[in-house]
Write a protein that holds these residues in place. Sequence first.
Motif, PDB file in Angstrom:
ATOM      1  N   PHE A   4       0.837  -1.183   0.000  1.00 51.50           N
ATOM      2  CA  PHE A   4       0.000   0.000   0.000  1.00 51.50           C
ATOM      3  C   PHE A   4       0.876   1.237   0.000  1.00 51.50           C
ATOM      4  O   PHE A   4       1.852   1.318   0.754  1.00 51.50           O
ATOM      5  CB  PHE A   4      -0.915   0.038   1.237  1.00 51.50           C
ATOM      6  CG  PHE A   4      -2.064  -0.907   1.152  1.00 51.50           C
ATOM      7  CD1 PHE A   4      -3.289  -0.496   0.648  1.00 51.50           C
ATOM      8  CD2 PHE A   4      -1.933  -2.217   1.564  1.00 51.50           C
ATOM      9  CE1 PHE A   4      -4.358  -1.372   0.561  1.00 51.50           C
ATOM     10  CE2 PHE A   4      -2.995  -3.111   1.476  1.00 51.50           C
ATOM     11  CZ  PHE A   4      -4.211  -2.683   0.967  1.00 51.50           C
ATOM     12  N   ASP A  56      -3.721  -6.553   4.538  1.00 47.23           N
ATOM     13  CA  ASP A  56      -4.840  -5.861   3.881  1.00 47.23           C
ATOM     14  C   ASP A  56      -4.949  -4.440   4.432  1.00 47.23           C
ATOM     15  O   ASP A  56      -4.195  -4.045   5.327  1.00 47.23           O
ATOM     16  CB  ASP A  56      -6.144  -6.637   4.074  1.00 47.23           C
ATOM     17  CG  ASP A  56      -6.446  -6.960   5.529  1.00 47.23           C
ATOM     18  OD1 ASP A  56      -6.009  -6.213   6.434  1.00 47.23           O
ATOM     19  OD2 ASP A  56      -7.126  -7.969   5.771  1.00 47.23           O
ATOM     20  N   GLU A  57      -5.896  -3.683   3.900  1.00 46.78           N
ATOM     21  CA  GLU A  57      -6.070  -2.301   4.336  1.00 46.78           C
ATOM     22  C   GLU A  57      -6.456  -2.216   5.807  1.00 46.78           C
ATOM     23  O   GLU A  57      -6.070  -1.268   6.501  1.00 46.78           O
ATOM     24  CB  GLU A  57      -7.111  -1.590   3.478  1.00 46.78           C
ATOM     25  CG  GLU A  57      -7.212  -0.114   3.782  1.00 46.78           C
ATOM     26  CD  GLU A  57      -8.163   0.642   2.882  1.00 46.78           C
ATOM     27  OE1 GLU A  57      -8.669   1.690   3.332  1.00 46.78           O
ATOM     28  OE2 GLU A  57      -8.400   0.203   1.736  1.00 46.78           O
ATOM     29  N   LEU A  60      -3.345  -2.156   7.799  1.00 38.75           N
ATOM     30  CA  LEU A  60      -2.690  -0.859   7.661  1.00 38.75           C
ATOM     31  C   LEU A  60      -3.366   0.184   8.540  1.00 38.75           C
ATOM     32  O   LEU A  60      -2.711   0.972   9.222  1.00 38.75           O
ATOM     33  CB  LEU A  60      -2.683  -0.403   6.200  1.00 38.75           C
ATOM     34  CG  LEU A  60      -2.130   0.995   5.956  1.00 38.75           C
ATOM     35  CD1 LEU A  60      -0.733   1.168   6.534  1.00 38.75           C
ATOM     36  CD2 LEU A  60      -2.161   1.311   4.484  1.00 38.75           C
ATOM     37  N   ARG A  61      -4.672   0.192   8.561  1.00 41.05           N
ATOM     38  CA  ARG A  61      -5.389   1.186   9.382  1.00 41.05           C
ATOM     39  C   ARG A  61      -5.119   0.967  10.872  1.00 41.05           C
ATOM     40  O   ARG A  61      -5.040   1.924  11.637  1.00 41.05           O
ATOM     41  CB  ARG A  61      -6.868   1.158   9.065  1.00 41.05           C
ATOM     42  CG  ARG A  61      -7.104   1.649   7.613  1.00 41.05           C
ATOM     43  CD  ARG A  61      -8.366   2.405   7.452  1.00 41.05           C
ATOM     44  NE  ARG A  61      -8.543   2.862   6.083  1.00 41.05           N
ATOM     45  CZ  ARG A  61      -8.362   4.113   5.697  1.00 41.05           C
ATOM     46  NH1 ARG A  61      -7.992   5.029   6.569  1.00 41.05           N
ATOM     47  NH2 ARG A  61      -8.566   4.471   4.444  1.00 41.05           N
ATOM     48  N   LEU A  80      -4.466   6.878  -0.409  1.00 44.45           N
ATOM     49  CA  LEU A  80      -4.152   5.539   0.083  1.00 44.45           C
ATOM     50  C   LEU A  80      -4.592   4.565  -0.994  1.00 44.45           C
ATOM     51  O   LEU A  80      -5.782   4.480  -1.308  1.00 44.45           O
ATOM     52  CB  LEU A  80      -4.878   5.246   1.395  1.00 44.45           C
ATOM     53  CG  LEU A  80      -4.750   3.823   1.931  1.00 44.45           C
ATOM     54  CD1 LEU A  80      -3.293   3.445   2.169  1.00 44.45           C
ATOM     55  CD2 LEU A  80      -5.559   3.649   3.201  1.00 44.45           C
ATOM     56  N   ASN A  81      -3.613   3.869  -1.568  1.00 42.08           N
ATOM     57  CA  ASN A  81      -3.906   2.956  -2.663  1.00 42.08           C
ATOM     58  C   ASN A  81      -3.106   1.676  -2.528  1.00 42.08           C
ATOM     59  O   ASN A  81      -1.924   1.717  -2.157  1.00 42.08           O
ATOM     60  CB  ASN A  81      -3.548   3.600  -4.019  1.00 42.08           C
ATOM     61  CG  ASN A  81      -4.328   4.861  -4.261  1.00 42.08           C
ATOM     62  OD1 ASN A  81      -3.855   5.949  -3.972  1.00 42.08           O
ATOM     63  ND2 ASN A  81      -5.528   4.726  -4.759  1.00 42.08           N
ATOM     64  N   GLU A  82      -3.737   0.559  -2.885  1.00 42.54           N
ATOM     65  CA  GLU A  82      -2.964  -0.667  -3.018  1.00 42.54           C
ATOM     66  C   GLU A  82      -2.067  -0.480  -4.232  1.00 42.54           C
ATOM     67  O   GLU A  82      -2.491   0.059  -5.259  1.00 42.54           O
ATOM     68  CB  GLU A  82      -3.878  -1.885  -3.179  1.00 42.54           C
ATOM     69  CG  GLU A  82      -3.103  -3.172  -3.111  1.00 42.54           C
ATOM     70  CD  GLU A  82      -3.967  -4.418  -3.003  1.00 42.54           C
ATOM     71  OE1 GLU A  82      -3.400  -5.515  -3.090  1.00 42.54           O
ATOM     72  OE2 GLU A  82      -5.194  -4.291  -2.837  1.00 42.54           O
TER      73      GLU A  82
END
Length: 90
Positions: A4, A56-57, A60-61, A80-82
Amino acid sequence: MALFALQLKFTDAERRLQVRPAHREYLTSLKEAGKLVAAGPFADQTGALLIYEVADEAELRQILEKDPYTPAEVYEIAALNEWQPLFPLS
């Protein structure tokens, strides 16, 4: 695992500089754990780019919630992008 790209926009320069040592210590721990691939501020100090390798996102969060910059409210997420790199990271 997924990569990410996170782009931050800094919002409070004075407060950010106060919190920066703790933020950088946290980033070092993430790098050592294999979660952070690269990180650094833009040359004009208006923001930063960070590349994470996480499941996964959601993971990250969770990482961002623990970053000292988050409760200090010194940034906004600009993007915020993969990310799918064309060339391998070395």
